[in-house]
Design a protein around this motif. Structure first.
Motif, PDB file in Angstrom:
ATOM      1  N   LEU A 154       9.467   0.868   3.763  1.00 26.85           N
ATOM      2  CA  LEU A 154       8.013   0.747   3.020  1.00 26.85           C
ATOM      3  C   LEU A 154       7.781   2.309   2.787  1.00 26.85           C
ATOM      4  CD1 LEU A 154       5.693  -0.748   2.141  1.00 26.85           C
ATOM      5  CD2 LEU A 154       4.665  -0.403   4.324  1.00 26.85           C
ATOM      6  N   SER A 155       7.775   3.218   3.524  1.00 21.72           N
ATOM      7  CA  SER A 155       7.613   4.488   3.238  1.00 21.72           C
ATOM      8  C   SER A 155       8.436   5.244   2.149  1.00 21.72           C
ATOM      9  CB  SER A 155       7.666   5.491   4.596  1.00 21.72           C
ATOM     10  OG  SER A 155       6.965   4.900   5.570  1.00 21.72           O
ATOM     11  N   ALA A 156       9.851   4.829   2.172  1.00 26.09           N
ATOM     12  CA  ALA A 156      10.628   5.402   1.233  1.00 26.09           C
ATOM     13  C   ALA A 156      10.322   4.589  -0.147  1.00 26.09           C
ATOM     14  CB  ALA A 156      12.149   5.203   1.473  1.00 26.09           C
ATOM     15  N   LEU A 157       9.976   3.452  -0.201  1.00 26.02           N
ATOM     16  CA  LEU A 157       9.679   2.757  -1.537  1.00 26.02           C
ATOM     17  C   LEU A 157       8.485   2.842  -2.081  1.00 26.02           C
ATOM     18  CD1 LEU A 157      11.485  -0.669  -0.409  1.00 26.02           C
ATOM     19  CD2 LEU A 157      12.284   1.298  -2.150  1.00 26.02           C
ATOM     20  N   TYR A 158       7.449   3.124  -1.387  1.00 23.28           N
ATOM     21  CA  TYR A 158       6.039   3.361  -1.772  1.00 23.28           C
ATOM     22  C   TYR A 158       6.145   4.571  -2.446  1.00 23.28           C
ATOM     23  CZ  TYR A 158       1.154   4.197  -1.964  1.00 23.28           C
ATOM     24  OH  TYR A 158      -0.309   4.373  -2.300  1.00 23.28           O
ATOM     25  N   GLY A 159       6.738   5.516  -1.758  1.00 20.41           N
ATOM     26  CA  GLY A 159       6.753   6.861  -2.534  1.00 20.41           C
ATOM     27  C   GLY A 159       7.539   7.031  -3.773  1.00 20.41           C
ATOM     28  N   ALA A 160       8.639   6.235  -3.777  1.00 21.17           N
ATOM     29  CA  ALA A 160       9.493   6.468  -4.952  1.00 21.17           C
ATOM     30  C   ALA A 160       8.448   5.731  -6.271  1.00 21.17           C
ATOM     31  CB  ALA A 160      10.716   5.708  -4.799  1.00 21.17           C
ATOM     32  N   PHE A 161       8.289   4.465  -6.015  1.00 17.09           N
ATOM     33  CA  PHE A 161       7.725   3.532  -6.928  1.00 17.09           C
ATOM     34  C   PHE A 161       6.379   3.976  -7.377  1.00 17.09           C
ATOM     35  CE2 PHE A 161       9.974  -0.388  -5.067  1.00 17.09           C
ATOM     36  CZ  PHE A 161      11.139   0.025  -5.540  1.00 17.09           C
ATOM     37  N   GLY A 162       5.573   4.823  -6.591  1.00 14.56           N
ATOM     38  CA  GLY A 162       4.280   5.312  -6.868  1.00 14.56           C
ATOM     39  C   GLY A 162       4.576   6.516  -7.822  1.00 14.56           C
ATOM     40  N   SER A 163       5.783   7.255  -8.112  1.00 14.34           N
ATOM     41  CA  SER A 163       6.001   8.358  -8.648  1.00 14.34           C
ATOM     42  C   SER A 163       6.885   7.852  -9.722  1.00 14.34           C
ATOM     43  CB  SER A 163       6.525   9.345  -7.893  1.00 14.34           C
ATOM     44  OG  SER A 163       7.803   9.053  -7.318  1.00 14.34           O
ATOM     45  N   GLY A 164       7.199   6.617 -10.057  1.00 14.32           N
ATOM     46  CA  GLY A 164       7.881   6.186 -11.161  1.00 14.32           C
ATOM     47  C   GLY A 164       9.603   6.274 -11.181  1.00 14.32           C
ATOM     48  N   ARG A 165       9.859   6.610  -9.635  1.00  9.22           N
ATOM     49  CA  ARG A 165      11.272   6.822  -9.557  1.00  9.22           C
ATOM     50  C   ARG A 165      11.823   5.463  -8.968  1.00  9.22           C
ATOM     51  NH1 ARG A 165      11.820   9.296  -5.120  1.00  9.22           N
ATOM     52  NH2 ARG A 165       9.617   9.682  -4.751  1.00  9.22           N
ATOM     53  N   PRO A 166      13.203   5.215  -9.106  1.00  6.63           N
ATOM     54  CA  PRO A 166      13.913   3.998  -8.776  1.00  6.63           C
ATOM     55  C   PRO A 166      13.767   3.829  -7.228  1.00  6.63           C
ATOM     56  CG  PRO A 166      15.252   5.476  -9.623  1.00  6.63           C
ATOM     57  CD  PRO A 166      14.239   6.095  -9.921  1.00  6.63           C
TER      58      PRO A 166
END
Length: 488
Positions: A154-166
């Motif tokens: 969850l930590s890794a994905l929230y950070g990625a999706f919140g900044s527009g990264r896959p």
């Protein structure tokens, strides 16, 4: 996977929980829950997308459990989009108290294993930039390690999706259903026969129960409600315990378990001490990042007879532990089937008391969500399926621990005293000290203890582990004198 569901066998551990759910439908006893307070501007779409990706990655989180002619089957559904249900507690007179109430209710809400989903995610809104995230998982789909996997992803994905990264997470090599298939095929034929014979020999004639003196009668159907007593072990004591282990070629876990066994011998009056030890069950690298129910319960049976020195007891524990770890692939559930102890809905089969040494208090990493301050939000709906479980973990200042106990049986004050006695024993053990020389209680505490349990006003100014159970045994004649259900 497309639009098709895939059916397959359950693992042995899943099968036990499925039968239990059929026996007591609508129970919350195997809910695993955590709550975090998120302070700051929350990106709800990124959070929903993160959970959607997690559900897509882990088939265990989209599995239902059906009845196929009396036999359980797991049905894996296609990925689905996670939409967060948001409860507004901000309008309550005390929003934080209302959030705690909602968190406790959520943690106790049962799952429908045949129709519903095994993962629930909800938000409680306290204010515009203040939320509580509630995550509840049924144990049939995961374990404590799995909660750490969920938090890390969850930590890794929230950070990625919140900044527009896959998604930065690599694809999973296998799924839990693959493990269940492997377990069924591996534990068959000669391999299964060898494992069962080994454990039958080790546990032949073991006590039916190991029962601590309780504050009230055991209910026929336990609520599994847990109480928790925290405790600390000073650094100098932890250092000395490690030194004892080094002398005896034993780990800190073995030294602590030996001390716990000695304490249990003193409390119960028995010398054949049986304790359950959970192991992660993830001995393959491919399993480490997988959500699923892998944890296994090992039965450790230690002989405390003959008034051994503590060092000798550590050696006994070392031998028993190494043997158990070498044969840990036999699921506890399969062992119960083989030994078929008398059915008793009021207690856990084979082991009623547990012990574990953790690397840290919480498995996995804490939530690390960019732009948010995340902090644990209480411990709601804590459950226990044993009578007592002693949990320790190493810290920079020594050792910390929690004594988790069945609130149905014990008062908090009773368990506080039990934890104090464990710490006192750790402070006084030495490799050459015999159990009969280990001071456990002194003065007024010893007198109160024996008055409460045995109805005697005699005072024992220097009560040791051995004397504690000797005095208890002398006051309760007959085979049940030790309150363990077994005669020594």
């Amino acid at each position: 996977m497309g639009d098709l569901s895939v059916a397959g066998p359950l693992s042995f551990a899943q099968q036990r929980l499925w039968f239990f759910d059929r026996l007591m439908p609508g129970n919350p006893f195997y809910n695993l829950a955590f709550a975090h307070r998120l302070t700051g501007p929350l990106d709800v779409p990124a959070l929903e997308r993160a959970f959607t990706e997690i559900v897509a990655r882990h088939e265990a989180l989209r599995t239902r459990f059906t009845d196929d002619g009396g036999a359980p089957r797991q049905v894996i559904d296609p990925p689905y989009a996670v939409t967060l249900d948001v409860a507004d507690a901000g309008r309550a007179e005390d929003p934080v108290a209302e959030a705690h109430r909602l968190a406790a209710a959520e943690a106790r809400e049962p799952f429908d294993l045949a129709k519903g989903r095994v993962l629930r995610v909800r938000l409680v809104r306290l204010a515009e930039a203040d939320h509580v995230l509630l995550v509840t998982l049924h144990h049939i789909a995961g374990d404590g390690w799995s909660l750490g996997v969920l938090q890390s992803e969850l930590s890794a994905l929230y950070g990625a999706f919140g900044s527009g990264r896959p998604s930065p997470l690599p694809p999973l090599e296998i799924q839990y259903a693959d493990y269940a298939d492997w377990q069924r095929s591996h534990l068959s034929g000669e391999v299964l026969a060898e494992r069962l014979e080994h454990w039958r020999e080790r546990l032949l004639g073991m006590p039916a129960v190991l029962e601590l003196p309780a504050d009230r009668p055991r209910p026929p159907i336990p609520s599994h409600t847990a109480g928790v007593v925290p405790f600390e072990v000073p650094a100098e004591v932890a250092h000395r315990l490690r030194a004892i282990g080094t002398e005896r070629h034993a780990t800190l876990f073995m030294v602590l378990l030996a001390a716990f066994d000695a304490l249990l011998a003193g409390y119960t009056g028995g010398t054949d001490i049986v304790v359950g030890v959970p192991v992660a069950g993830r001995d393959q690298a491919e399993l480490e990042d997988l959500v699923g129910f892998f944890v296994n319960n090992l039965v450790t049976r230690v002989d405390c007879s003959g008034d051994p020195t503590f060092g000798e007891l550590v050696e006994r524990v070392r031998a028993v532990s190494l043997d158990a770890f070498d044969h840990q692939d036999l699921p506890f559930e399969r062992l119960v089937e083989e030994l078929h102890p008398a059915r008793d809905t009021s207690r856990n089969p084979l082991t009623q008391i547990g012990f574990q040494l953790l690397q840290e208090k919480h498995t996995g990493r804490a939530l690390d969500l960019p732009g948010l301050e995340a902090a644990p939000f209480g411990d709601h709906g804590a459950t226990i399926h044993l009578d007592v479980e002693m949990c320790c973990w190493e810290t920079s200042d020594g050792l910390s621990g929690e004594l988790i106990y069945a609130a149905d049986l014990f008062d908090h004050s009773t368990m506080e005293r039990f934890a104090r006695h464990f710490v006192a024993l750790l402070e006084r053990v030495g490799a050459g000290v015999r159990l009969s020389e280990l001071p456990l209680l002194t003065g007024e505490e010893a007198r109160r203890q024996l008055v409460e349990w045995n109805g005697t006003a005699r005072e024992f100014p220097d009560l040791t582990v051995v004397r504690l159970f000797e005095e208890q045994a002398a006051r309760t004649p007959g085979p049940s004198r030790c309150r363990t259900g077994t005669a020594r």
